[in-house]
Design an enzyme around this catalytic site. Structure first.
Site, PDB file in Angstrom:
ATOM      1  N   TYR A  57       0.845  -1.190   0.000  1.00 43.46           N
ATOM      2  CA  TYR A  57       0.000   0.000   0.000  1.00 43.46           C
ATOM      3  C   TYR A  57       0.879   1.239   0.000  1.00 43.46           C
ATOM      4  CZ  TYR A  57      -3.602  -3.330   1.557  1.00 43.46           C
ATOM      5  OH  TYR A  57      -4.465  -4.392   1.680  1.00 43.46           O
ATOM      6  N   SER A 210     -12.745  -5.539   2.382  1.00 49.52           N
ATOM      7  CA  SER A 210     -13.773  -4.924   1.529  1.00 49.52           C
ATOM      8  C   SER A 210     -15.183  -5.304   1.986  1.00 49.52           C
ATOM      9  CB  SER A 210     -13.566  -5.325   0.060  1.00 49.52           C
ATOM     10  OG  SER A 210     -12.434  -4.710  -0.480  1.00 49.52           O
ATOM     11  N   PRO A 211     -15.479  -5.214   3.286  1.00 47.57           N
ATOM     12  CA  PRO A 211     -16.817  -5.571   3.751  1.00 47.57           C
ATOM     13  C   PRO A 211     -17.889  -4.593   3.288  1.00 47.57           C
ATOM     14  CG  PRO A 211     -15.595  -4.558   5.534  1.00 47.57           C
ATOM     15  CD  PRO A 211     -14.628  -4.726   4.398  1.00 47.57           C
ATOM     16  N   LEU A 212     -17.458  -3.465   2.720  1.00 49.63           N
ATOM     17  CA  LEU A 212     -18.406  -2.510   2.138  1.00 49.63           C
ATOM     18  C   LEU A 212     -18.336  -2.513   0.615  1.00 49.63           C
ATOM     19  CD1 LEU A 212     -18.070   0.509   4.599  1.00 49.63           C
ATOM     20  CD2 LEU A 212     -19.922  -1.157   4.432  1.00 49.63           C
ATOM     21  N   GLY A 213     -17.838  -3.631   0.053  1.00 46.82           N
ATOM     22  CA  GLY A 213     -17.805  -3.724  -1.403  1.00 46.82           C
ATOM     23  C   GLY A 213     -17.035  -2.602  -2.052  1.00 46.82           C
ATOM     24  N   ARG A 214     -15.810  -2.375  -1.549  1.00 42.19           N
ATOM     25  CA  ARG A 214     -14.954  -1.293  -2.045  1.00 42.19           C
ATOM     26  C   ARG A 214     -15.669   0.066  -2.002  1.00 42.19           C
ATOM     27  NH1 ARG A 214     -13.648  -5.894  -4.512  1.00 42.19           N
ATOM     28  NH2 ARG A 214     -11.421  -6.423  -4.478  1.00 42.19           N
ATOM     29  N   GLY A 215     -16.436   0.235  -0.935  1.00 43.22           N
ATOM     30  CA  GLY A 215     -17.123   1.499  -0.721  1.00 43.22           C
ATOM     31  C   GLY A 215     -18.496   1.589  -1.364  1.00 43.22           C
ATOM     32  N   PHE A 216     -18.827   0.648  -2.234  1.00 38.78           N
ATOM     33  CA  PHE A 216     -20.113   0.705  -2.927  1.00 38.78           C
ATOM     34  C   PHE A 216     -21.288   0.642  -1.958  1.00 38.78           C
ATOM     35  CE2 PHE A 216     -23.745  -1.209  -5.065  1.00 38.78           C
ATOM     36  CZ  PHE A 216     -23.851  -0.428  -6.201  1.00 38.78           C
ATOM     37  N   SER A 218     -21.574   1.734   0.903  1.00 35.80           N
ATOM     38  CA  SER A 218     -21.754   2.940   1.716  1.00 35.80           C
ATOM     39  C   SER A 218     -22.829   3.839   1.125  1.00 35.80           C
ATOM     40  CB  SER A 218     -20.445   3.724   1.814  1.00 35.80           C
ATOM     41  OG  SER A 218     -20.137   4.338   0.559  1.00 35.80           O
TER      42      SER A 218
END
Length: 334
Positions: A57, A210-216, A218
């Site tokens: 990263y 990625s528990p938020l689907g790469r921010g999707f 949100s």
């Protein structure tokens, strides 16, 4: 937050951790180091005791930022980092086909660990993951090197990331694996078929990235115009064309449930992950304190059977359109 035990080797973490990729990576657009450190400090104050980073990263910069945030607070935090992904052509932007290589050679494992310890400014890493399986190096050799690091006191626990059930079983015979990182969320449930049952049979914990689907999940991304020009998600199949619109339709169904429950879609999606078992911890990214507070609210949500049934109906398994990664970035799992 009450701690959760991952694996059988004594690793205990807060159910919600914080993923630090976006704090210093080009993947999701520009990052702000000052805000990143402030976000980590507030996370500690909120009871988040689990930090996840990687040497790739940045590269390297995320570990350096985490190291700065840890000063004076090291004893309160479980630190996880990863090795094994190496830039194949760092001069090419990720949105233009930037590719990565992998390295699981024992000599590389040892040198990568020493470098991460230095950047983090710590004398040991709590859990050290192989970020991606190296198809050219037997997993037994890589884990053997990790076991040596455990015995040397440089790492406390061994982890794998994006590894198949078969790879995990082979690794676990060399040295106990405490946790496996896997993409897991309402829109990525592949692990439920084979990997998750294997982990539970072996007594290995899950760290859901990625528990938020790469921010999707949100709800903040309604079009590609909401993403920076160099944001990796612009080339992710789930954010492209008809796939994106189909996935937005699913999200709208979830948002309606969240509104009735007086919470954000992000908090609801995270609560769903945490409710899948006490052997699961989630590491959503949070580049700002605003995002952190939104995520932390998930720890206070308890979903009933009726809630889960409604979520399942609104967001059925295998309903998401598009692959998790572009074909050239799909992880090798063995």
């Amino acid at each position: 937050m009450n701690l959760r035990k991952l694996g059988s080797q004594g690793l205990a973490v807060s159910p919600l951790g914080i993923g630090c990729m976006g704090m210093a990576s080009e993947t999701y657009g520009p990052a702000d180091e000052k805000e990143a450190i402030a976000t980590l400090h507030e996370a500690f104050d909120l009871g988040v005791r689990f930090i996840d980073t990687s040497d790739i990263y940045g590269p390297f910069r995320s570990e350096q930022i985490v190291g700065k945030a840890l000063k004076g607070r090291r004893d309160k935090v479980v630190v996880g980092t990863k090795f094994g992904i190496v830039p194949a052509d760092p001069s090419t932007p990720i949105t233009e086909g930037h590719k990565m290589g992998v390295d699981g050679r024992p000599s590389y494992v040892r040198s990568a660990c020493d470098a991460s310890l230095q950047r983090l400014g710590v004398d040991h890493i709590d859990i050290y993951y192989q970020h991606r399986v190296d198809p050219d190096v037997p997993i037994e050799e890589t884990v053997g090197a990790l076991a040596e690091l455990v015995h040397a006191g440089k790492i406390r626990h061994i982890g794998l990331s994006e590894a198949s059930a078969t790879i995990v079983e082979r690794a676990h015979t060399v040295h106990p694996v405490s946790a496996v990182q896997a993409e897991y969320s309402l829109w990525s449930r592949d692990i439920e078929d084979h990997l998750l049952p294997t982990l539970r049979r072996l007594g290995i914990g899950v760290v859901a990235y990625s528990p938020l689907g790469r921010g999707f999940l949100s709800g903040r991304i309604r079009s590609l115009n909401d993403l920076a020009p160099d944001d990796y998600r612009r080339v992710n199949p789930r954010f492209m064309g008809e796939n994106f619109q189909r996935n937005l339709d699913l999200l709208d169904e979830l948002a309606a449930i969240a509104e009735e429950m007086d919470c954000t879609t992000a908090a609801l999606a995270l609560a769903w992950v945490l409710g899948r078992g006490a052997d699961i911890a989630a590491i959503p990214g949070a580049e700002t304190r605003v995002h952190l507070r939104e995520n932390a609210a998930a720890a206070k949500i308890t979903l009933t059977d009726q809630d889960l049934q409604r979520i399942e109906k609104a967001f059925p398994k295998d309903s998401v359109a598009g692959d998790r990664y572009p074909a050239e970035h799909m992880p090798f799992q063995g």
